[in-house]
Motif scaffolding. Structure first.
Motif, PDB file in Angstrom:
ATOM      1  N   ILE A 376       0.844  -1.196   0.000  1.00 10.49           N
ATOM      2  CA  ILE A 376       0.000   0.000   0.000  1.00 10.49           C
ATOM      3  C   ILE A 376       0.883   1.250   0.000  1.00 10.49           C
ATOM      4  O   ILE A 376       1.829   1.375   0.784  1.00 10.49           O
ATOM      5  CB  ILE A 376      -0.950  -0.003   1.208  1.00 10.49           C
ATOM      6  CG1 ILE A 376      -1.950  -1.167   1.090  1.00 10.49           C
ATOM      7  CG2 ILE A 376      -1.689   1.322   1.337  1.00 10.49           C
ATOM      8  CD1 ILE A 376      -2.858  -1.338   2.290  1.00 10.49           C
ATOM      9  N   GLY A 377       0.574   2.164  -0.915  1.00 10.48           N
ATOM     10  CA  GLY A 377       1.371   3.383  -1.073  1.00 10.48           C
ATOM     11  C   GLY A 377       2.373   3.306  -2.204  1.00 10.48           C
ATOM     12  O   GLY A 377       2.923   4.336  -2.626  1.00 10.48           O
ATOM     13  N   GLN A 378       2.614   2.111  -2.728  1.00  8.82           N
ATOM     14  CA  GLN A 378       3.557   1.961  -3.838  1.00  8.82           C
ATOM     15  C   GLN A 378       2.863   2.234  -5.168  1.00  8.82           C
ATOM     16  O   GLN A 378       1.650   2.112  -5.306  1.00  8.82           O
ATOM     17  CB  GLN A 378       4.149   0.550  -3.860  1.00  8.82           C
ATOM     18  CG  GLN A 378       5.007   0.202  -2.671  1.00  8.82           C
ATOM     19  CD  GLN A 378       5.615  -1.188  -2.793  1.00  8.82           C
ATOM     20  OE1 GLN A 378       5.469  -1.869  -3.810  1.00  8.82           O
ATOM     21  NE2 GLN A 378       6.304  -1.628  -1.744  1.00  8.82           N
ATOM     22  N   GLY A 396      -5.774  -6.328 -13.718  1.00  3.44           N
ATOM     23  CA  GLY A 396      -4.485  -6.469 -14.382  1.00  3.44           C
ATOM     24  C   GLY A 396      -3.499  -7.220 -13.508  1.00  3.44           C
ATOM     25  O   GLY A 396      -3.847  -7.723 -12.431  1.00  3.44           O
ATOM     26  N   ARG A 397      -2.265  -7.288 -13.988  1.00  4.22           N
ATOM     27  CA  ARG A 397      -1.200  -7.985 -13.255  1.00  4.22           C
ATOM     28  C   ARG A 397       0.024  -7.087 -13.152  1.00  4.22           C
ATOM     29  O   ARG A 397       0.374  -6.388 -14.102  1.00  4.22           O
ATOM     30  CB  ARG A 397      -0.797  -9.278 -13.979  1.00  4.22           C
ATOM     31  CG  ARG A 397      -1.868 -10.339 -14.035  1.00  4.22           C
ATOM     32  CD  ARG A 397      -1.373 -11.606 -14.722  1.00  4.22           C
ATOM     33  NE  ARG A 397      -1.107 -11.402 -16.147  1.00  4.22           N
ATOM     34  CZ  ARG A 397       0.083 -11.313 -16.695  1.00  4.22           C
ATOM     35  NH1 ARG A 397       1.184 -11.414 -15.942  1.00  4.22           N
ATOM     36  NH2 ARG A 397       0.221 -11.136 -17.994  1.00  4.22           N
ATOM     37  N   SER A 398       0.676  -7.149 -12.009  1.00  2.00           N
ATOM     38  CA  SER A 398       1.951  -6.453 -11.840  1.00  2.00           C
ATOM     39  C   SER A 398       3.094  -7.386 -12.223  1.00  2.00           C
ATOM     40  O   SER A 398       2.874  -8.555 -12.556  1.00  2.00           O
ATOM     41  CB  SER A 398       2.120  -6.009 -10.387  1.00  2.00           C
ATOM     42  OG  SER A 398       2.430  -7.144  -9.566  1.00  2.00           O
ATOM     43  N   TYR A 399       4.325  -6.882 -12.137  1.00  2.00           N
ATOM     44  CA  TYR A 399       5.489  -7.720 -12.430  1.00  2.00           C
ATOM     45  C   TYR A 399       5.562  -8.924 -11.505  1.00  2.00           C
ATOM     46  O   TYR A 399       6.185  -9.941 -11.819  1.00  2.00           O
ATOM     47  CB  TYR A 399       6.781  -6.893 -12.319  1.00  2.00           C
ATOM     48  CG  TYR A 399       7.253  -6.668 -10.893  1.00  2.00           C
ATOM     49  CD1 TYR A 399       8.162  -7.528 -10.288  1.00  2.00           C
ATOM     50  CD2 TYR A 399       6.783  -5.580 -10.149  1.00  2.00           C
ATOM     51  CE1 TYR A 399       8.585  -7.330  -8.982  1.00  2.00           C
ATOM     52  CE2 TYR A 399       7.202  -5.366  -8.849  1.00  2.00           C
ATOM     53  CZ  TYR A 399       8.100  -6.235  -8.263  1.00  2.00           C
ATOM     54  OH  TYR A 399       8.511  -6.038  -6.972  1.00  2.00           O
ATOM     55  N   GLY A 400       4.884  -8.834 -10.363  1.00  2.00           N
ATOM     56  CA  GLY A 400       4.933  -9.914  -9.380  1.00  2.00           C
ATOM     57  C   GLY A 400       3.862 -10.963  -9.544  1.00  2.00           C
ATOM     58  O   GLY A 400       3.711 -11.828  -8.673  1.00  2.00           O
ATOM     59  N   HIS A 426      -1.412   3.365  -8.398  1.00  2.00           N
ATOM     60  CA  HIS A 426      -1.088   3.645  -7.001  1.00  2.00           C
ATOM     61  C   HIS A 426      -1.890   2.689  -6.125  1.00  2.00           C
ATOM     62  O   HIS A 426      -3.124   2.679  -6.166  1.00  2.00           O
ATOM     63  CB  HIS A 426      -1.433   5.103  -6.659  1.00  2.00           C
ATOM     64  CG  HIS A 426      -1.049   5.493  -5.266  1.00  2.00           C
ATOM     65  ND1 HIS A 426       0.267   5.673  -4.879  1.00  2.00           N
ATOM     66  CD2 HIS A 426      -1.808   5.720  -4.156  1.00  2.00           C
ATOM     67  CE1 HIS A 426       0.309   6.006  -3.607  1.00  2.00           C
ATOM     68  NE2 HIS A 426      -0.929   6.048  -3.141  1.00  2.00           N
ATOM     69  N   ILE A 427      -1.198   1.857  -5.343  1.00  2.00           N
ATOM     70  CA  ILE A 427      -1.855   0.828  -4.540  1.00  2.00           C
ATOM     71  C   ILE A 427      -2.456   1.452  -3.286  1.00  2.00           C
ATOM     72  O   ILE A 427      -1.764   2.117  -2.509  1.00  2.00           O
ATOM     73  CB  ILE A 427      -0.868  -0.299  -4.170  1.00  2.00           C
ATOM     74  CG1 ILE A 427      -0.237  -0.901  -5.437  1.00  2.00           C
ATOM     75  CG2 ILE A 427      -1.576  -1.377  -3.351  1.00  2.00           C
ATOM     76  CD1 ILE A 427      -1.225  -1.459  -6.440  1.00  2.00           C
ATOM     77  N   THR A 428      -3.763   1.213  -3.089  1.00  2.00           N
ATOM     78  CA  THR A 428      -4.482   1.788  -1.946  1.00  2.00           C
ATOM     79  C   THR A 428      -5.042   0.732  -0.999  1.00  2.00           C
ATOM     80  O   THR A 428      -5.470   1.066   0.109  1.00  2.00           O
ATOM     81  CB  THR A 428      -5.648   2.659  -2.444  1.00  2.00           C
ATOM     82  OG1 THR A 428      -6.522   1.862  -3.269  1.00  2.00           O
ATOM     83  CG2 THR A 428      -5.129   3.845  -3.261  1.00  2.00           C
ATOM     84  N   GLY A 438      -5.672   2.763  -7.899  1.00  2.16           N
ATOM     85  CA  GLY A 438      -6.178   3.651  -8.928  1.00  2.16           C
ATOM     86  C   GLY A 438      -5.024   4.185  -9.743  1.00  2.16           C
ATOM     87  O   GLY A 438      -3.855   4.090  -9.328  1.00  2.16           O
ATOM     88  N   LEU A 439      -5.336   4.755 -10.897  1.00  2.00           N
ATOM     89  CA  LEU A 439      -4.281   5.313 -11.736  1.00  2.00           C
ATOM     90  C   LEU A 439      -3.590   6.454 -11.016  1.00  2.00           C
ATOM     91  O   LEU A 439      -4.243   7.248 -10.312  1.00  2.00           O
ATOM     92  CB  LEU A 439      -4.860   5.817 -13.055  1.00  2.00           C
ATOM     93  CG  LEU A 439      -5.528   4.787 -13.980  1.00  2.00           C
ATOM     94  CD1 LEU A 439      -5.994   5.460 -15.264  1.00  2.00           C
ATOM     95  CD2 LEU A 439      -4.574   3.644 -14.290  1.00  2.00           C
TER      96      LEU A 439
END
Length: 445
Positions: A376-378, A396-400, A426-428, A438-439
């Motif tokens: 959260i916050g990244q 969607g998917r992140s690199y992880g 932005h991870i909330t 959100g974007l």
């Protein structure tokens, strides 16, 4: 003529299926997903564990009904089950017209020709033959990511595994073939390239006399259109410095590795025929995290292996708790015929296996929630997979997150996005295995 293709099992099997589809479409065949409209039905099977074997048999039996009571003129069975049980398939399921082993999938068009001429057809090349990888294949994953199978077979001979007997010894695909196929995939719109094999880390040792995965990765990074490269199935004992350096230095390579460790008790690892100890596993994990601080590590475990004591299970629990793997899957041990482990003393009751699996997954769920909270916050780049129905949100998917096995990132936004797009999110919030965000303001503009 229309072909229905059913691909079962792992992503390596899917790569074979896409190769066969490429051969058939180049011959003018049309692909259909409607079994009632198919002239030809092909089932590419798996038999790695009991459940996979049962799924393959059920699919063949279901498709056999269309062979006798529908439009279908040919039913073909390929893949691992076909390699292992060819005689039984032909004897017990007479509706099957052709059976091709794991090294014979390039003969798929010939097999169909023979069947349509009224012949039964079987083809089993040498188990250590390496099929000729075709540059052009049909991408069945939606088009934005694709699998690149860099090798076939395995030399490890773990005591629970049947793969060497149905896939043969380790054979690397020549690098020039892989580069050509990767370039073609990029031309087809693939943005994420996922490298797979029974083991990726020793790529090149049989062809070039040394480990060459890092060299292959550097060449793949130069291909226009490819934005992410992900590496799966790295045996921990084979991780080497040049590979770590390449992952750390090349921007396109996801800081993600799949390390199938299977267990953490030295006694269990020895019975499994694995080549690591608990301390070596700790050292490897710590080295990766020191060299690549944001690396996401995935692993798989086998619980209930013959002779596993409650103390050894607890030792594995302690190891998982200490290591805090980002992603983790647990299989209950499945005794497979013709493997050494199947005849070992100390076979464990299924109920005990399931209880231990549940305990491990409950522990991992707690770890996953904690790791998600730390996100959260990244801000994370996310590949869009699709829109959430009836909501202003996307998934969607992140690199992880590898497709099909890991979690998702849910993005709340009114901005219109397309599948395959990359968005900075932005991870909330965090759920058990998924993230919410959100974007970023800059990206939304």
């Amino acid at each position: 003529m229309k072909v229905l293709f059913i691909s079962l099992g792992c992503d390596k099997n899917l790569a074979d299926s896409e190769e066969m589809l490429g051969i058939l479409t180049s011959r003018g065949y049309e692909i259909t997903d409607d079994e009632t409209d198919a002239d030809i039905i092909i089932v590419n099977t798996c038999c790695f564990i009991h459940d996979a074997k049962e799924e393959s048999i059920q699919n063949i039996l279901q498709m056999a009904e269309y062979r006798t009571g529908g439009k279908c003129r040919a039913l073909l069975v390929t893949g691992c089950l076909a390699q292992r049980y060819q005689e039984e398939i032909l004897k017990e399921i007479p509706e099957v017209d052709a059976v091709l082993g794991t090294t014979s999938y390039e003969d798929i068009a010939v097999a169909i020709d023979k069947v349509l001429e009224g012949q039964k057809y079987t083809e089993y090349r040498d188990i250590d033959y390496l099929p000729d990888v075709q540059e052009k294949r049909v991408v069945t994953t939606g088009g934005h990511y694709g699998y690149l199978k860099i090798a076939e077979g395995c030399d490890k001979h773990c005591t629970y595994c049947i793969i060497p007997k149905i896939r043969g010894n380790y054979r690397s695909v020549p690098m020039e073939k892989l580069i050509a196929q990767a370039e073609y995939l990029a031309q087809c719109g693939v943005k994420e390239l996922i490298l797979v094999a029974q083991e990726t880390t020793i790529y090149g040792t049989d062809l070039y006399g040394e480990k060459c995965l890092h060299k292959l990765l550097k060449k793949l990074c130069r291909i226009d259109g490819i934005q992410w490269i992900r590496v799966l199935y790295c045996y921990p004992e084979e991780i080497y410095p040049e590979l770590i350096d390449t992952i750390a230095e090349e921007e396109k390579i996801c800081h993600y590795l799949d390390l199938p460790i299977q267990h953490a008790s030295d006694a269990v690892l020895k019975r499994m025929g694995r080549r690591t100890s608990k301390e070596q596993l700790k050292e490897i994990v710590n080295t990766l995290r020191e060299r690549i601080p944001d690396i996401v590590l995935r692993t798989t475990l086998i619980t209930g292996f013959p002779g596993e004591t409650q103390q050894q299970h607890e030792e594995l629990m302690d190891f998982v708790d200490e290591m805090e793997f980002d992603r983790l899957g647990v299989f209950t041990y499945s005794p497979e015929e013709d493997t050494p482990a199947a005849s070992m003393d100390g076979q464990i009751e299924e109920e005990v296996k399931l209880d231990r699996q549940a305990e491990l997954m409950e522990l991992q769920q707690d770890i996953s929630i904690d790791l998600g909270q730390r996100r959260i916050g990244q801000d994370l780049w996310v590949m869009i997979e699709g829109k959430v129905a009836d909501e202003n949100a996307y998934v969607g998917r992140s690199y992880g997150d590898a497709p099909g096995i890991d979690g998702y990132v849910f993005i709340n936004t009114d901005t219109e996005l397309m599948s395959g797009d990359f968005a900075l999110v932005h991870i909330t919030g965090a759920m058990e295995y998924d993230l919410i965000g959100g974007l970023t303001d800059e990206f939304a503009e």
